[in-house]
Design an enzyme around this catalytic site. Sequence first.
Site, PDB file in Angstrom:
ATOM      1  N   CYS A 145      51.578  39.410  38.671  1.00 26.70           N
ATOM      2  CA  CYS A 145      51.764  39.901  39.638  1.00 26.70           C
ATOM      3  C   CYS A 145      52.208  39.284  40.697  1.00 26.70           C
ATOM      4  O   CYS A 145      52.860  38.399  40.324  1.00 26.70           O
ATOM      5  CB  CYS A 145      51.201  41.611  40.121  1.00 26.70           C
ATOM      6  SG  CYS A 145      49.401  40.315  41.308  1.00 26.70           S
ATOM      7  N   ARG A 204      49.642  50.458  50.225  1.00 29.50           N
ATOM      8  CA  ARG A 204      48.769  50.681  48.891  1.00 29.50           C
ATOM      9  C   ARG A 204      47.307  49.793  49.620  1.00 29.50           C
ATOM     10  O   ARG A 204      46.329  50.416  49.393  1.00 29.50           O
ATOM     11  CB  ARG A 204      49.178  49.107  48.058  1.00 29.50           C
ATOM     12  CG  ARG A 204      50.516  49.799  47.899  1.00 29.50           C
ATOM     13  CD  ARG A 204      50.898  48.212  46.358  1.00 29.50           C
ATOM     14  NE  ARG A 204      49.598  48.561  45.639  1.00 29.50           N
ATOM     15  CZ  ARG A 204      49.147  47.326  44.899  1.00 29.50           C
ATOM     16  NH1 ARG A 204      50.038  46.740  44.761  1.00 29.50           N
ATOM     17  NH2 ARG A 204      48.220  47.248  44.024  1.00 29.50           N
ATOM     18  N   LYS A 239      39.636  49.473  50.778  1.00 34.94           N
ATOM     19  CA  LYS A 239      40.157  49.286  49.599  1.00 34.94           C
ATOM     20  C   LYS A 239      39.174  49.017  48.223  1.00 34.94           C
ATOM     21  O   LYS A 239      39.352  49.021  47.229  1.00 34.94           O
ATOM     22  CB  LYS A 239      41.210  49.309  49.460  1.00 34.94           C
ATOM     23  CG  LYS A 239      42.455  48.937  48.093  1.00 34.94           C
ATOM     24  CD  LYS A 239      43.781  48.402  48.248  1.00 34.94           C
ATOM     25  CE  LYS A 239      43.633  46.897  48.128  1.00 34.94           C
ATOM     26  NZ  LYS A 239      43.406  46.024  46.947  1.00 34.94           N
ATOM     27  N   ASN A 240      39.207  47.841  48.352  1.00 43.01           N
ATOM     28  CA  ASN A 240      38.537  47.214  47.418  1.00 43.01           C
ATOM     29  C   ASN A 240      37.174  47.190  47.337  1.00 43.01           C
ATOM     30  O   ASN A 240      36.113  47.075  45.955  1.00 43.01           O
ATOM     31  CB  ASN A 240      38.868  45.258  47.560  1.00 43.01           C
ATOM     32  CG  ASN A 240      40.025  45.117  46.923  1.00 43.01           C
ATOM     33  OD1 ASN A 240      41.165  45.778  46.915  1.00 43.01           O
ATOM     34  ND2 ASN A 240      40.439  43.616  47.936  1.00 43.01           N
ATOM     35  N   ASP A 273      42.912  36.623  50.509  1.00 40.37           N
ATOM     36  CA  ASP A 273      43.426  38.119  51.309  1.00 40.37           C
ATOM     37  C   ASP A 273      43.205  38.126  53.131  1.00 40.37           C
ATOM     38  O   ASP A 273      44.497  38.622  52.866  1.00 40.37           O
ATOM     39  CB  ASP A 273      42.432  39.517  50.975  1.00 40.37           C
ATOM     40  CG  ASP A 273      42.776  39.760  49.581  1.00 40.37           C
ATOM     41  OD1 ASP A 273      43.527  39.221  48.843  1.00 40.37           O
ATOM     42  OD2 ASP A 273      41.330  40.074  49.495  1.00 40.37           O
ATOM     43  N   ARG A 294      46.817  47.194  39.057  1.00 36.30           N
ATOM     44  CA  ARG A 294      45.743  46.001  38.358  1.00 36.30           C
ATOM     45  C   ARG A 294      45.010  46.191  38.191  1.00 36.30           C
ATOM     46  O   ARG A 294      43.237  46.702  37.675  1.00 36.30           O
ATOM     47  CB  ARG A 294      46.057  44.987  39.331  1.00 36.30           C
ATOM     48  CG  ARG A 294      47.810  43.814  38.566  1.00 36.30           C
ATOM     49  CD  ARG A 294      47.832  42.554  38.779  1.00 36.30           C
ATOM     50  NE  ARG A 294      46.723  42.066  38.390  1.00 36.30           N
ATOM     51  CZ  ARG A 294      47.117  42.011  37.425  1.00 36.30           C
ATOM     52  NH1 ARG A 294      48.535  41.548  36.726  1.00 36.30           N
ATOM     53  NH2 ARG A 294      45.813  40.942  36.300  1.00 36.30           N
ATOM     54  N   ARG A 322      47.588  36.391  36.870  1.00 37.60           N
ATOM     55  CA  ARG A 322      46.057  37.615  37.426  1.00 37.60           C
ATOM     56  C   ARG A 322      46.114  38.059  35.729  1.00 37.60           C
ATOM     57  O   ARG A 322      45.640  39.075  35.428  1.00 37.60           O
ATOM     58  CB  ARG A 322      46.407  38.387  37.880  1.00 37.60           C
ATOM     59  CG  ARG A 322      46.488  38.056  38.913  1.00 37.60           C
ATOM     60  CD  ARG A 322      47.007  39.262  40.314  1.00 37.60           C
ATOM     61  NE  ARG A 322      45.548  39.591  40.859  1.00 37.60           N
ATOM     62  CZ  ARG A 322      45.754  40.149  41.734  1.00 37.60           C
ATOM     63  NH1 ARG A 322      46.190  41.359  41.979  1.00 37.60           N
ATOM     64  NH2 ARG A 322      44.435  41.068  41.674  1.00 37.60           N
ATOM     65  N   PRO A 323      45.287  37.283  34.629  1.00 37.96           N
ATOM     66  CA  PRO A 323      44.943  37.449  33.570  1.00 37.96           C
ATOM     67  C   PRO A 323      43.083  38.295  33.694  1.00 37.96           C
ATOM     68  O   PRO A 323      42.943  38.713  34.325  1.00 37.96           O
ATOM     69  CB  PRO A 323      44.717  36.604  32.632  1.00 37.96           C
ATOM     70  CG  PRO A 323      44.731  35.021  33.465  1.00 37.96           C
ATOM     71  CD  PRO A 323      45.208  35.902  34.499  1.00 37.96           C
ATOM     72  N   VAL A 324      43.183  38.789  32.667  1.00 33.22           N
ATOM     73  CA  VAL A 324      41.623  39.952  32.813  1.00 33.22           C
ATOM     74  C   VAL A 324      40.819  39.146  31.528  1.00 33.22           C
ATOM     75  O   VAL A 324      40.532  39.176  30.948  1.00 33.22           O
ATOM     76  CB  VAL A 324      41.736  41.607  32.240  1.00 33.22           C
ATOM     77  CG1 VAL A 324      42.765  41.852  33.661  1.00 33.22           C
ATOM     78  CG2 VAL A 324      42.414  41.603  30.554  1.00 33.22           C
TER      79      VAL A 324
HETATM   80  N1  EPU Z   1      41.034  35.597  36.144  1.00 35.65           N
HETATM   81  C1  EPU Z   1      41.124  35.085  35.660  1.00 35.65           C
HETATM   82  N2  EPU Z   1      40.658  35.655  34.035  1.00 35.65           N
HETATM   83  C2  EPU Z   1      40.319  36.642  34.736  1.00 35.65           C
HETATM   84  C3  EPU Z   1      40.281  36.956  35.548  1.00 35.65           C
HETATM   85  C4  EPU Z   1      40.350  36.383  37.304  1.00 35.65           C
HETATM   86  O1  EPU Z   1      42.078  33.690  35.147  1.00 35.65           O
HETATM   87  O2  EPU Z   1      39.549  37.405  34.015  1.00 35.65           O
HETATM   88  C5  EPU Z   1      41.559  34.097  37.996  1.00 35.65           C
HETATM   89  C6  EPU Z   1      42.448  35.110  38.661  1.00 35.65           C
HETATM   90  O3  EPU Z   1      43.798  34.788  38.121  1.00 35.65           O
HETATM   91  C7  EPU Z   1      42.906  34.201  39.740  1.00 35.65           C
HETATM   92  C8  EPU Z   1      40.965  34.091  39.833  1.00 35.65           C
HETATM   93  O4  EPU Z   1      40.798  34.518  38.727  1.00 35.65           O
HETATM   94  O5  EPU Z   1      42.702  33.095  39.440  1.00 35.65           O
HETATM   95  C9  EPU Z   1      40.763  35.691  40.800  1.00 35.65           C
HETATM   96  O6  EPU Z   1      40.471  36.433  40.502  1.00 35.65           O
HETATM   97  P1  EPU Z   1      39.639  37.458  40.195  1.00 35.65           P
HETATM   98  O7  EPU Z   1      39.614  38.231  38.996  1.00 35.65           O
HETATM   99  O8  EPU Z   1      38.553  37.667  41.155  1.00 35.65           O
HETATM  100  O9  EPU Z   1      40.731  38.797  41.658  1.00 35.65           O
HETATM  101  P2  EPU Z   1      41.035  40.481  41.177  1.00 35.65           P
HETATM  102  O10 EPU Z   1      39.627  40.690  40.833  1.00 35.65           O
HETATM  103  O11 EPU Z   1      42.051  40.864  40.685  1.00 35.65           O
HETATM  104  C10 EPU Z   1      39.926  40.871  43.747  1.00 35.65           C
HETATM  105  C11 EPU Z   1      41.053  41.731  44.863  1.00 35.65           C
HETATM  106  C12 EPU Z   1      42.156  41.017  45.342  1.00 35.65           C
HETATM  107  C13 EPU Z   1      41.452  39.518  45.860  1.00 35.65           C
HETATM  108  C14 EPU Z   1      40.538  38.651  44.625  1.00 35.65           C
HETATM  109  C15 EPU Z   1      40.464  37.989  45.415  1.00 35.65           C
HETATM  110  C16 EPU Z   1      40.427  43.971  43.877  1.00 35.65           C
HETATM  111  C17 EPU Z   1      40.657  45.513  43.428  1.00 35.65           C
HETATM  112  N3  EPU Z   1      41.300  43.120  43.824  1.00 35.65           N
HETATM  113  O12 EPU Z   1      41.278  40.864  42.909  1.00 35.65           O
HETATM  114  O13 EPU Z   1      42.789  41.630  46.364  1.00 35.65           O
HETATM  115  O14 EPU Z   1      42.529  39.228  46.172  1.00 35.65           O
HETATM  116  O15 EPU Z   1      40.247  40.114  44.608  1.00 35.65           O
HETATM  117  O16 EPU Z   1      39.464  38.415  46.422  1.00 35.65           O
HETATM  118  O17 EPU Z   1      39.333  43.976  44.357  1.00 35.65           O
HETATM  119  C18 EPU Z   1      44.075  42.414  48.330  1.00 35.65           C
HETATM  120  O18 EPU Z   1      43.494  43.466  48.397  1.00 35.65           O
HETATM  121  O19 EPU Z   1      45.290  41.747  48.181  1.00 35.65           O
HETATM  122  C19 EPU Z   1      43.530  41.492  46.426  1.00 35.65           C
HETATM  123  C20 EPU Z   1      44.708  41.096  46.069  1.00 35.65           C
END
Ligand code: EPU
Length: 419
Positions: free
Chosen positions: A117, A398, A22-23, A306, A93, A122-124
């Site tokens: 969530c 999902r 998926k990811n 995960d 997201r 999880r900010p961007v």
């Molecule tokens: N973070 C920030 N600001 C940002 C982005 C991230 O503060 O702009 C923080 C997040 O809040 C978190 C950390 O950085 O505390 C890491 O977040 P990351 O951005 O790496 O997570 P993600 O990209 O949203 C992906 C996977 C997740 C997986 C995480 C960590 C996808 C679609 N999702 O999420 O998968 O847990 O990386 O490996 O690739 C799942 O499959 O169950 C899942 C949640």
Amino acid sequence: MEKLLIKGGNSLSGTICCSGAKNAALPMIASTILCDEKVTLKNLPYLQDITTMFELLGSMGADILLDENMNFTISSFALKDTEARYELVKTMRASILVLGPLIAKYGKARIALPGGCAIGSRPVNYHLDALKQMGAKIELRNGYIEASAKELLGTNIRFEGITVTGTENIMMAATLAKGETVISNAAREPEIIDLANMLTSMGAKIIGAGSDTITVNGVNSLNGTDFDIPADRIEAGTYLVAAAVTKGNIKVEGINPDRLMKVIDKLKNTGAEIEMTNDSISISMTQDYPEPVDITTAPFPEFPTDMQAQFSVINAISKGTANIYETVFENRFMHILELNRMGCDIQVNGNHAIIKGVESIYGAEVMATDLRASASLIIAGLCAQGETVVDRIYHIDRGYERIEEKLNYLGANIVRLPS
Ligand code: EPU
């Protein structure tokens, strides 16, 4: 809402094959926006999140065709709209993954700002800061990210913290930017390498994916491609844990063990015997009770967040006490309260769970709160005495393709109860 009814106590045995990841698939589908031709994706998993990503591209005007071999051909090269509406973003997201490709290809995007969530806020901000550094104008208005850029310019970007989808978004945007983009403190997850491989097959110039520094040299346009989605390492790890807690003996095919080394090491520490080939992992658990294993989650190549919930269950039935530290997300212990309702003895202090192994756990009615939490409740149900009913299983649909079919094939007794 559908539920899963699990009759515990069966030992798992046999061989199963991993589905596509998926990811890996989600950013690959988003990347089709970048190119000027059709893209065919093979081995896509049949999952709700994939359907949502297709719905999102479809809402912007993409054509998606499914052939008789279950391959998807996606034409995203003439989108009529560049907006990701809140109705879709709030259910997934990962919709944020269209932001980079849309600005790079169309010079604009309007994406609903994802909220918090179940597993964290999880900010961007890392995604947005990096795009600003590349010259994009970004405003937040009425719950939407409004982004525009005449042209994205390559630059040096250092992520403040490691982000998987942030790295993917910027790597995709940089493929069509002017000049060289160097991304440092990049995520090193295997899915980053998969996406870079796909983009390279479309004509992108990327080096360093899989290391913490990725260099992308922008090109004028990208072509179509045919690409296979690689196997899901987290799905594989989940089935290995399910075998470990049921004193089982299974082989998971189609997965490169290098993608799961930290998980395999920890499984070995529980007392499980592991055998590996280039594309399979076998596990056999003969001990009555696993050894406890301490875990600290962190970005790849460390132990994946995960897989944390699944390892909570192994530790919960182990012959000792284990510590789990969750360092990636601030609220990823929601499964613990449900596990305690099944007789587990787990205490949570902030990001630290102290798990005392108990001799046996028993079935109960429990509620899934997110994808990996659901997986841990199913695993607990498999080794519990009596019946477990897992509610809100839309979370599991999902991210795990036909989970009860695959587990039943290995000897589990799981029935999907209609809503
Ligand atoms: N973070 C920030 N600001 C940002 C982005 C991230 O503060 O702009 C923080 C997040 O809040 C978190 C950390 O950085 O505390 C890491 O977040 P990351 O951005 O790496 O997570 P993600 O990209 O949203 C992906 C996977 C997740 C997986 C995480 C960590 C996808 C679609 N999702 O999420 O998968 O847990 O990386 O490996 O690739 C799942 O499959 O169950 C899942 C949640």
